[in-house]
Design an enzyme around this catalytic site. Structure first.
Site, PDB file in Angstrom:
ATOM      1  N   ALA A   1      29.825  -7.653 -16.255  1.00  0.00           N
ATOM      2  CA  ALA A   1      30.197  -6.233 -16.844  1.00  0.00           C
ATOM      3  C   ALA A   1      31.744  -6.065 -17.891  1.00  0.00           C
ATOM      4  CB  ALA A   1      29.312  -4.685 -16.653  1.00  0.00           C
TER       5      ALA A   1
ATOM      6  N   ARG B   1      30.227 -17.883 -14.472  1.00  0.00           N
ATOM      7  CA  ARG B   1      29.569 -18.951 -14.316  1.00  0.00           C
ATOM      8  C   ARG B   1      28.297 -19.011 -13.916  1.00  0.00           C
ATOM      9  NH1 ARG B   1      26.708 -16.387  -9.539  1.00  0.00           N
ATOM     10  NH2 ARG B   1      26.207 -18.145  -7.854  1.00  0.00           N
TER      11      ARG B   1
ATOM     12  N   THR C   1      36.554   4.086 -15.873  1.00  0.00           N
ATOM     13  CA  THR C   1      35.691   3.023 -17.027  1.00  0.00           C
ATOM     14  C   THR C   1      34.983   1.543 -16.927  1.00  0.00           C
ATOM     15  OG1 THR C   1      37.298   0.921 -15.574  1.00  0.00           O
ATOM     16  CG2 THR C   1      38.763   1.922 -16.943  1.00  0.00           C
TER      17      THR C   1
ATOM     18  N   LYS D   1      36.224   4.803  -3.996  1.00  0.00           N
ATOM     19  CA  LYS D   1      36.240   5.474  -4.975  1.00  0.00           C
ATOM     20  C   LYS D   1      34.087   5.545  -5.171  1.00  0.00           C
ATOM     21  CE  LYS D   1      34.941   3.437  -8.616  1.00  0.00           C
ATOM     22  NZ  LYS D   1      33.797   2.704  -9.489  1.00  0.00           N
TER      23      LYS D   1
ATOM     24  N   THR E   1      31.904   8.711 -10.949  1.00  0.00           N
ATOM     25  CA  THR E   1      31.317   7.432 -10.637  1.00  0.00           C
ATOM     26  C   THR E   1      30.892   8.651  -9.931  1.00  0.00           C
ATOM     27  OG1 THR E   1      33.749   6.675  -9.650  1.00  0.00           O
ATOM     28  CG2 THR E   1      31.649   4.940 -10.186  1.00  0.00           C
TER      29      THR E   1
ATOM     30  N   ARG F   1      26.631   2.032 -10.841  1.00  0.00           N
ATOM     31  CA  ARG F   1      25.252   0.823  -9.835  1.00  0.00           C
ATOM     32  C   ARG F   1      25.976   1.708  -8.483  1.00  0.00           C
ATOM     33  NH1 ARG F   1      27.393  -3.549 -12.665  1.00  0.00           N
ATOM     34  NH2 ARG F   1      30.196  -2.311 -11.864  1.00  0.00           N
TER      35      ARG F   1
END
Ligand SMILES: NC(=O)c1ccc[n+]([C@@H]2O[C@H](COP(=O)([O-])OP(=O)(O)OC[C@H]3O[C@@H](n4cnc5c(N)ncnc54)[C@H](O)[C@@H]3O)[C@@H](O)[C@H]2O)c1
Ligand SMILES: O=P(O)(O)OC[C@H](O)CO
Length: 330
Positions: free
Chosen positions: A14, A35, A135, A188, A245, A252
């Site tokens: 991403a 990849r 970001t 973080k 985050t 995630r």
């Protein structure tokens, strides 16, 4: 001052895809090493990355390749490979003197190496920089306003790279504190898992604010002990990214924590996923590095034990809350 025009991006997840799109949005040619052959084909045929960045339309000037040798012609490389796989990819990079700009956030198991440490070992002839901050990839790809830290030991190099990647909506702030930028991003992620756990377990917003604040104290202790500057840790690559985050289910790491907080086990949550929650890899590594250096990091240590399935959420919370009272400055 050198000006960089011919960027390559190594890593088509991403974040690598979003950064490649940032640089290609004005029609500039950008080469992206990916990849997965199915992703290479989708980017080149449909101008989409359906696996890692679905929803983003990519410029025709962004082309994908599965051959690392194709990156030899680039005059600067953004390296966006998750840290556990980074060493193997760096070892395969063609020789050259183009700068490597590391955009991954983590510390390697065993070696306790950050990306720049691996680069010093595997590509010592190349200049190195770190790009890190709050970001989310899909926001950068969509052209939403974003600020980020660009750190290199050589301030002129940092300024040259910052100037080359800056866009009207993408604003790099220059720093020479490479280690501070790396530590902020790695820690973080671990704290985002902790905040997700608090959310998933329904422990409330007071608890989340306490974790952000006490987690930042852990990041600062670890960072200062390794020579980071307090202002970097309190800046975009540290506190800024921590706030992003730890407060969003777009992360995630945060969503992994939410699952753990609901009582799901880490192995099941991480099985079969193609995306990474770097904090799950970094937590045991940072916790071990802190132990070795005698640095107290109870939250990171707890996340490491929860991810390893060594403790249950209720017991972990109880253990954190029953620690002896102490001064806030410690
Ligand atoms: N996604 C974001 O918003 C974002 C933002 C800033 C920084 N980052 C950081 O960027 C790094 C990359 O994350 P991402 O979000 O782009 O990845 P991702 O989760 O979207 O995709 C996983 C990536 O891992 C790669 N991968 C999996 N197995 C591999 C292997 N064996 N060898 C080499 N590569 C392998 C895949 O090819 C893919 O590029 C991480 O360190 C992350 O913390 C991510
Ligand atoms: O989705 P996460 O948790 O990997 O976070 C993405 C970025 O690091 C946010 O700055």
């Amino acid at each position: 001052m050198t000006s960089y025009r011919n960027f390559g991006v190594v890593g088509g997840g991403a974040w690598g895809t979003a950064l490649a799109q940032l640089l290609a949005a004005d029609g500039a040619p950008v080469r992206l090493w990916v990849r997965e052959e199915d992703v290479v084909a989708a980017i080149n045929a449909d101008h989409r990355n359906p696996v890692f960045l679905p929803g983003a339309a990519l410029s025709a000037s962004l082309t994908a390749t599965s051959a690392l040798t194709d990156m030899a012609a680039c005059d600067a490389l953004l390296v966006v490979v998750p840290v556990p796989f980074l060493r193997a990819v760096l070892a395969e990079l063609p020789a050259g003197d183009a700068p490597l700009i590391f955009c991954s956030k983590g510390m390697e198991a065993g070696s306790f190496a950050f990306p720049i440490d691996m680069a010093r070992e595997l590509a010592p002839q190349r200049p190195h920089a770190v790009l890190s901050g709050p970001t989310f990839a899909h926001e950068v790809a969509a052209g939403l306003p974003t600020a980020i830290t660009l750190a290199a030991a050589d301030r002129d190099l940092a300024a040259a790279i910052a100037g080359a990647i800056a866009r009207p909506h993408f604003r790099p702030y220059v720093s020479t504190d490479v280690i501070g930028a790396e530590i902020g991003g790695a820690i973080k992620n671990i704290l985002a898992i902790a905040c997700g756990i608090v959310d998933g377990a329904g422990l409330g917003l007071n608890a989340r604010a306490a974790l952000i604040s006490r987690g930042f104290a852990e990041m600062t202790r670890f960072g200062l002990a390794r020579g980071a500057q307090a202002e970097t840790l309190a800046g975009l690559a540290g506190l800024g990214d921590l706030v992003l985050t730890c407060t969003s289910s777009n992360s995630r790491n945060f969503t992994l924590g939410q699952g753990l907080g609901r009582g799901e086990d880490a192995e099941t949550l991480m099985a079969d996923r193609r995306t990474v929650a770097e904090g799950a890899f970094s937590a045991p590594v940072i916790a071990a590095a802190a132990r070795a250096d005698g640095i107290d990091m109870p939250i990171c240590d707890t996340v490491a034990r929860l991810v390893a399935g060594e403790t249950r959420v209720a017991d972990a919370i109880q253990a954190l809350l029953s620690r002896p009272l102490r001064s806030e400055g410690r």
